[in-house]
Write a protein that holds these residues in place. Structure first.
Motif, short mmCIF file in Angstrom:
data_model
loop_
_atom_site.label_atom_id
_atom_site.label_comp_id
_atom_site.label_asym_id
_atom_site.label_seq_id
_atom_site.Cartn_x
_atom_site.Cartn_y
_atom_site.Cartn_z
N LEU A 9 -6.51 -1.37 -0.87
CA LEU A 9 -5.51 -0.88 0.00
C LEU A 9 -5.78 0.13 0.79
O LEU A 9 -5.34 0.15 2.08
CB LEU A 9 -4.23 -0.39 -0.94
CG LEU A 9 -3.70 -1.48 -1.79
CD1 LEU A 9 -2.32 -0.75 -2.45
CD2 LEU A 9 -3.14 -2.57 -0.80
N LEU B 223 -8.62 1.69 3.31
CA LEU B 223 -9.56 1.28 4.18
C LEU B 223 -10.46 2.35 4.49
O LEU B 223 -11.31 2.31 5.19
CB LEU B 223 -9.22 0.53 5.21
CG LEU B 223 -8.49 -0.70 5.06
CD1 LEU B 223 -8.03 -1.60 5.89
CD2 LEU B 223 -9.20 -1.56 4.07
N LEU C 35 -3.72 0.32 3.92
CA LEU C 35 -2.90 -1.09 4.36
C LEU C 35 -2.18 -1.28 3.02
O LEU C 35 -2.64 -1.33 1.85
CB LEU C 35 -3.90 -2.15 4.61
CG LEU C 35 -3.68 -3.42 5.02
CD1 LEU C 35 -3.04 -3.11 6.39
CD2 LEU C 35 -4.79 -4.43 5.16
N THR C 36 -0.87 -1.51 3.37
CA THR C 36 0.09 -2.06 2.22
C THR C 36 -0.06 -3.36 2.04
O THR C 36 -0.57 -4.23 2.88
CB THR C 36 1.54 -1.77 2.51
OG1 THR C 36 1.92 -2.46 3.60
CG2 THR C 36 1.50 -0.24 2.82
N GLY C 37 0.68 -3.89 0.84
CA GLY C 37 0.50 -5.37 0.63
C GLY C 37 1.16 -6.23 1.74
O GLY C 37 0.93 -7.35 1.75
N GLY C 38 2.31 -5.61 2.23
CA GLY C 38 3.15 -6.59 3.35
C GLY C 38 2.40 -6.35 4.66
O GLY C 38 3.22 -6.39 5.69
#
Lengths: 245, 188
Positions: free
Chosen positions: B62, B64, B79-82
């Motif tokens: 998640l 980076l 970066l989120t899952g969504g």
């Protein structure tokens, strides 16, 4: 004085010599939020609260029943109701993806990993999502042999259909379209564009589809969720596989 | 040491932006960017989105880490899952950063340059603020930013679990803002 040229007109070139327009300072932030009397906001709630204290099935069934009745009153046809239920479940999928990744992170103390491949995403849905929603995993995960971009998740008895009885003239309707919406939202949020996720009855329910009668009688409510991936998701998967990813 | 946090949604639309400064080593928590930074920060952050998309499908993490640098600005991404990106732009010495090829205006606030140098030159205690400004690409910086991003991620989750929050909606809650500021004070 006569004979002298007039000063050159103000063209864009010599605008640079004029004072630059100052950027106004940002206005101070003014809050228009109304607080409840206990001064607790949504940011004070624990994210793992629903993991430890499950909600009651009758409460959900009542709400679900009201939802279906509302959509049924607005439109008559089966496919229309299924689409509306799908749209109702869609935002849940988006939020559940992040929430489940976060819970995975706090449970195992290792940083969570996003699913980047199709198989990982499907496994995530099959186990983690189903377990978070209903405390058990889904029953089967299959890939279609005829089409490359179709996958199927099978649930023998969807919990949402427990208290829903379908009249015979609408026997095609499967209210697990709500769950299909959740799955579609989750896949879209993970970056795998979906053409659609639909819920189908596995057994006959008025149609002739012979495939092991004993199994169908054991699970009359068996539902198959058909996941159709978009072309670009499949293309990206192939590209990653080709690169040895 | 100034920071600019930008939360970018799935349609590359900014959902939340916040500028703040370091609170360590005597910093007052106020960003000390130049006036051009008002638009240049957003420009740099959005230009770095291309690099995020490159790394997105290669790495499963998640967080980076640092994905881009421009002059004196370093951009870290979470970066989120969504597929929502938290981009943190950090600048150890904002007054010395000239964005254009030729410097048009001199440093607008020469007085605070001494304040910026002070946080980098503190010798006695080696707090995280001093180390962050002195060496923006070190492992310690990454850990501090990672901890900050995790706090923001938690707050973000609570924000999206709101049933009235639709996807890609701008975040206007002052509670969210104060939580992000508190996380910035704690880790950066």
């Amino acid at each position: 004085m006569p004979g002298m040229a007039k000063p050159p007109p103000l063209t864009p070139l010599n605008h640079r010599l004029a004072d630059p327009i100052p950027i106004p300072p940002p206005k101070p932030f003014q809050s228009r939020l109304r607080h409840p009397s206990s001064r607790k906001t949504i940011y004070d709630r624990n994210l793992s609260r629903t993991q430890t204290t499950p909600t009651s099935l009758p409460a959900f069934a009542y709400l679900f029943h009201a939802l279906i009745t509302h959509h049924h009153s607005q439109s008559g046809s089966v496919s229309d109701i299924e689409t509306r239920l799908n749209r109702a479940g869609y935002p849940l999928g988006i939020k559940l993806l992040d929430l489940l990744l976060y819970r995975q992170q706090t449970a195992t103390q290792r940083p969570a990993t996003r699913p980047t491949r199709i198989v990982e995403l499907l496994q995530f849905i099959h186990t983690t999502l189903w377990r978070a929603l209903w405390g058990r995993t889904a029953d089967a995960l299959e890939q279609s042999t005829t089409k490359r971009n179709e996958y199927m998740i099978v649930d023998n008895e969807p919990v949402v259909n427990t208290y829903i009885s379908i009249p015979r003239e609408m026997s095609q309707l499967n209210c697990a379209a709500f769950v299909a919406g959740i799955v579609e939202g989750m896949c879209d949020a993970a970056g795998f564009g979906m053409e659609g996720v639909t819920a189908h009855w596995a057994s006959a329910q008025g149609e002739a589809k012979g495939e092991g009668q004993e199994v169908e009688e054991m699970w009359p409510g068996k539902t198959i969720f058909l996941l159709r991936l978009s072309e670009e998701a499949v293309g990206r998967e192939e590209a990653i596989k080709a690169n040895g990813g | 040491m100034s920071y600019h946090l930008s939360i970018i949604g799935t349609l590359d639309n900014p959902l939340f932006e916040l500028s703040f400064g370091s609170s360590k080593q005597g910093g007052d928590g106020v960003a000390k960017f130049r006036p051009e930074a008002l638009y240049m920060n957003q420009f740099l952050v959005h230009a770095a989105l291309d690099l995020v998309e490159e790394v997105q499908w290669v790495s499963k993490d998640l967080y980076l880490k640092r994905i881009d640098s421009h002059q004196n600005n370093h951009i870290h991404c979470f970066l989120t899952g969504g597929n929502v990106k938290f981009m943190l732009l950090m600048n150890p010495d904002p007054q010395a950063t000239t964005y254009s090829a030729y410097p048009t205006t001199p440093a607008s606030r020469p007085g605070t340059q001494a304040g910026g140098r002070q946080s980098g030159g503190a010798t006695g205690t080696t707090g995280a603020g001093g180390m962050l400004a002195a060496n923006p690409t070190s492992q310690g910086t990454e850990e501090a930013v990672r901890a900050f991003m995790n706090e923001v991620y938690e707050t973000w989750l609570k924000c999206i679990m709101n049933p009235f929050y639709t996807a890609n909606q701008v975040v206007t809650s002052p509670v969210f803002r104060s939580r992000v500021l508190a996380a910035g004070r704690k880790y950066l």
